[in-house]
Scaffold this motif. Structure first.
Motif, PDB file in Angstrom:
ATOM      1  N   SER A   1       0.848  -1.189   0.000  1.00 40.79           N
ATOM      2  CA  SER A   1       0.000   0.000   0.000  1.00 40.79           C
ATOM      3  C   SER A   1       0.883   1.240   0.000  1.00 40.79           C
ATOM      4  CB  SER A   1      -0.948  -0.025   1.195  1.00 40.79           C
ATOM      5  OG  SER A   1      -0.221  -0.020   2.400  1.00 40.79           O
ATOM      6  N   CYS A   2       0.297   2.351  -0.458  1.00 38.26           N
ATOM      7  CA  CYS A   2       1.100   3.556  -0.714  1.00 38.26           C
ATOM      8  C   CYS A   2       1.128   4.510   0.476  1.00 38.26           C
ATOM      9  CB  CYS A   2       0.575   4.278  -1.955  1.00 38.26           C
ATOM     10  SG  CYS A   2      -0.984   5.173  -1.685  1.00 38.26           S
ATOM     11  N   GLY A   3       0.085   4.453   1.337  1.00 37.99           N
ATOM     12  CA  GLY A   3       0.021   5.386   2.465  1.00 37.99           C
ATOM     13  C   GLY A   3      -0.429   6.780   2.078  1.00 37.99           C
ATOM     14  N   ARG A   4      -0.806   6.963   0.809  1.00 40.87           N
ATOM     15  CA  ARG A   4      -1.126   8.302   0.306  1.00 40.87           C
ATOM     16  C   ARG A   4      -2.536   8.418  -0.254  1.00 40.87           C
ATOM     17  NH1 ARG A   4       4.320   7.202  -0.114  1.00 40.87           N
ATOM     18  NH2 ARG A   4       5.751   8.796  -0.871  1.00 40.87           N
ATOM     19  N   CYS A   5      -3.140   7.300  -0.637  1.00 43.78           N
ATOM     20  CA  CYS A   5      -4.441   7.369  -1.323  1.00 43.78           C
ATOM     21  C   CYS A   5      -5.593   7.425  -0.310  1.00 43.78           C
ATOM     22  CB  CYS A   5      -4.618   6.173  -2.250  1.00 43.78           C
ATOM     23  SG  CYS A   5      -4.902   4.611  -1.391  1.00 43.78           S
ATOM     24  N   ARG A   6      -6.761   7.671  -0.806  1.00 45.28           N
ATOM     25  CA  ARG A   6      -7.950   7.747   0.042  1.00 45.28           C
ATOM     26  C   ARG A   6      -8.128   6.485   0.900  1.00 45.28           C
ATOM     27  NH1 ARG A   6     -14.256   8.246  -1.969  1.00 45.28           N
ATOM     28  NH2 ARG A   6     -15.109   7.796   0.085  1.00 45.28           N
ATOM     29  N   ASN A   7      -8.005   5.303   0.273  1.00 43.96           N
ATOM     30  CA  ASN A   7      -8.243   4.083   1.035  1.00 43.96           C
ATOM     31  C   ASN A   7      -7.180   3.867   2.110  1.00 43.96           C
ATOM     32  OD1 ASN A   7     -10.530   3.674  -0.430  1.00 43.96           O
ATOM     33  ND2 ASN A   7      -9.700   2.049  -1.729  1.00 43.96           N
ATOM     34  N   CYS A   8      -5.921   4.100   1.762  1.00 47.23           N
ATOM     35  CA  CYS A   8      -4.860   3.964   2.775  1.00 47.23           C
ATOM     36  C   CYS A   8      -5.124   4.917   3.938  1.00 47.23           C
ATOM     37  CB  CYS A   8      -3.484   4.248   2.173  1.00 47.23           C
ATOM     38  SG  CYS A   8      -2.836   2.884   1.185  1.00 47.23           S
ATOM     39  N   LYS A   9      -5.518   6.156   3.612  1.00 48.91           N
ATOM     40  CA  LYS A   9      -5.781   7.135   4.678  1.00 48.91           C
ATOM     41  C   LYS A   9      -6.915   6.694   5.580  1.00 48.91           C
ATOM     42  CE  LYS A   9      -3.860  11.108   2.303  1.00 48.91           C
ATOM     43  NZ  LYS A   9      -4.125  12.372   1.611  1.00 48.91           N
TER      44      LYS A   9
ATOM     45  N   ILE B   1      -6.893  -2.428  -0.113  1.00 48.80           N
ATOM     46  CA  ILE B   1      -7.448  -1.947  -1.381  1.00 48.80           C
ATOM     47  C   ILE B   1      -6.831  -0.588  -1.742  1.00 48.80           C
ATOM     48  CG2 ILE B   1      -9.621  -3.231  -1.672  1.00 48.80           C
ATOM     49  CD1 ILE B   1     -11.009  -1.019   0.007  1.00 48.80           C
ATOM     50  N   CYS B   2      -5.510  -0.494  -1.554  1.00 50.43           N
ATOM     51  CA  CYS B   2      -4.780   0.718  -1.962  1.00 50.43           C
ATOM     52  C   CYS B   2      -5.037   0.990  -3.448  1.00 50.43           C
ATOM     53  CB  CYS B   2      -3.288   0.515  -1.711  1.00 50.43           C
ATOM     54  SG  CYS B   2      -2.278   1.850  -2.394  1.00 50.43           S
ATOM     55  N   LEU B   3      -5.169   2.272  -3.779  1.00 51.93           N
ATOM     56  CA  LEU B   3      -5.523   2.650  -5.158  1.00 51.93           C
ATOM     57  C   LEU B   3      -4.312   2.895  -6.052  1.00 51.93           C
ATOM     58  CD1 LEU B   3      -8.372   5.149  -4.182  1.00 51.93           C
ATOM     59  CD2 LEU B   3      -8.616   2.783  -4.997  1.00 51.93           C
ATOM     60  N   ASN B   4      -3.112   2.937  -5.477  1.00 51.42           N
ATOM     61  CA  ASN B   4      -1.964   3.410  -6.264  1.00 51.42           C
ATOM     62  C   ASN B   4      -0.904   2.373  -6.601  1.00 51.42           C
ATOM     63  OD1 ASN B   4      -2.860   6.051  -6.457  1.00 51.42           O
ATOM     64  ND2 ASN B   4      -1.921   6.659  -4.508  1.00 51.42           N
TER      65      ASN B   4
HETATM   66 ZN   LIG Z   1      -2.788   3.693  -1.026  1.00 52.99          ZN
END
Ligand SMILES: [Zn+2]
Ligand SMILES: NC(=O)c1ccc[n+]([C@@H]2O[C@H](COP(=O)([O-])OP(=O)(O)OC[C@H]3O[C@@H](n4cnc5c(N)ncnc54)[C@H](O)[C@@H]3O)[C@@H](O)[C@H]2O)c1
Ligand SMILES: [Zn+2]
Length: 404
Positions: free
Chosen positions: A105-113, A119-122
């Motif tokens: 996961s990226c830690g930056r997208c809406r789902n991570c937040k 279900i990370c988007l990036n």
């Molecule tokens: Zn993410």
């Protein structure tokens, strides 16, 4: 430098192959999404793999039940030691021992937040959610290898407080990358709390981790169902009641155990390769567990579904199931106001707390799942034994760092 790795070699086969030592860039290779080729990973670290486990999720691919391409490097359950840090890594240091969530996961997208790191988007151009060494998950190279690249490492990795202590408890800590949080998520999703009665379908490692988690959460009774006698014995070894589903519907056996034919909470730790119940156990019936959970869970209850369901299954029993469409009695669940909790486990939500439970001797997850370390070179034998239903969780030990 070379990097020995375990790869999928066609239905029923895995083999050890030489792969390139990782760089801070995702290179083209089997299963790598074209849109991810050449992706720069300055936020990554390279790990020397200390422990990497074989999972039921790998078996779906190895049995030829997915569209995984041959040559895909396997392995999403990764624990390791940092040997290189990328230029954008701020906090991790060479020498740190870390657990890596199987979801990337990226830690930056809406789902991570929102804490939905499954279900990370990036990270995966195909769909939300990603994992190492897995079909349709973006092509991040698997960790059943001597070395592996971990992207967004400051965010993803969980650092163990002490290296020696970590090596001492490595067979427990290695379960933090997937099955322990996944089992725990199943139990939380099913609403397990103090005094709950719980049915766990499946006595594989995820089912045993879910049963362990239900005990940790204070369940009054934990009942585990399977058709594999050795795995049921493993569940009894730490205080679970058991049900042999090949003898008939779990409902009747639950009534014999509890006096009522229902439980407060149910967890599906089987997934789409489910066998039928009773005489049906001889064949695959992918919706069996889902339907039986709706039947046995109390009205108003929740059903945790860590067991994997797919959108494409070349080996399915019928045309509908080949595109992931199963014959579910959804009206029953609707009538009983059931809640369903599905999907990849957002590992990060749970791994720190479960690490503390391990380090402070509050839980024996390695013992409960019968963790068994084997050298990386014996991965093919490990896969074969696990496929035959061994009551063991195989932990690959690429550098001989696990004490046996
Ligand atoms: Zn993410
Ligand atoms: N959601 C997630 O994040 C996540 C993470 C890890 C694993 N998984 C999935 O969890 C599932 C379990 O993983 P595992 O490693 O324990 O796999 P496994 O294959 O070792 O265990 C599955 C067990 O289910 C038993 N079974 C089959 N039909 C049954 C039935 N009708 N009732 C009761 N038991 C039945 C099998 O005999 C087997 O012992 C897999 O589908 C895996 O892909 C999901
Ligand atoms: Zn796994």
């Amino acid at each position: 430098m070379s990097n020995l790795a375990v790869s999928y070699a066609g239905p029923g086969k895995v083999e050890l192959i030489d792969t390139p030592y990782p760089e801070f860039e995702l290179k083209d290779g089997p299963g790598v999404n074209p849109a991810n080729v050449g992706r720069k990973v300055p936020h990554g670290v390279i790990l020397r793999t200390v422990a990497t486990n074989i999972c039921g999720s790998d078996q779906h691919m190895v049995r030829g039940r997915t569209t995984a391409p041959e040559g895909l490097v396997l392995g999403h359950e990764i624990t390791g030691e940092v040997v290189e840090v990328g230029p954008d890594v701020e906090f991790l240091k060479v020498g740190d021992m870390v657990s890596v969530p199987f979801n990337i996961s990226c830690g930056r997208c809406r789902n991570c937040k929102e804490g939905q790191t499954g279900i990370c988007l990036n990270v995966n151009p195909d769909r939300p959610g990603s994992a190492y060494g897995y079909v349709d998950m973006g092509g991040w190279v698997g960790g059943q290898a001597e070395y592996v690249l971990v992207p967004y490492a400051d965010w993803n990795a969980l650092k163990f407080p002490d290296r020696d202590q970590a090596l001492e408890k490595i067979l427990d800590l290695t379960m933090l990358s997937d099955i322990f949080p996944t089992g725990f998520h199943g139990a939380v999703g099913a609403g397990v709390t103090v005094g709950s009665t719980v049915y766990v379908a499946g006595a594989g490692p995820v089912g045993l981790a879910a049963a362990t988690s239900a005990q940790l959460l204070g369940a009054a009774v934990v009942i585990v169902g399977d058709l594999n006698a050795d795995r049921l014995a493993q569940a009894r070894s730490f205080g679970c009641e058991t049900i042999d589903v090949s003898l008939g519907d779990p409902k009747d056996q639950i009534e014999q155990l509890l006096g009522v034919p229902e439980v407060d909470c149910a967890i599906d730790a089987v997934g789409f390769e489910a066998r039928g119940h009773g005489h049906g156990a001889a064949s695959e019936q992918p919706a069996t567990v889902l339907n039986s959970m709706m039947d046995i869970t109390r009205a108003g209850g929740s059903i945790g579904i860590p067991g994997l369901y797919v959108t494409g299954d070349p080996g399915a029993v019928d045309e509908a199931a080949k595109v992931g469409s199963l014959s579910m009695s959804f009206g029953l669940g609707w009538a009983k106001s059931h809640t369903f909790v599905t999907g990849q486990c957002p590992v990060m939500k749970y791994h720190r707390g479960l690490m503390q439970a391990i380090l402070n001797d509050k839980v024996s997850i390695a013992k409960n799942v019968n963790a068994t370390a084997i050298p990386l070179s014996e991965a093919p034998q490990g896969y074969a034994a696990f496929d035959e239903g061994a009551a063991q969780k195989f932990v690959l030990d690429p550098h001989g760092m696990i004490r046996r």
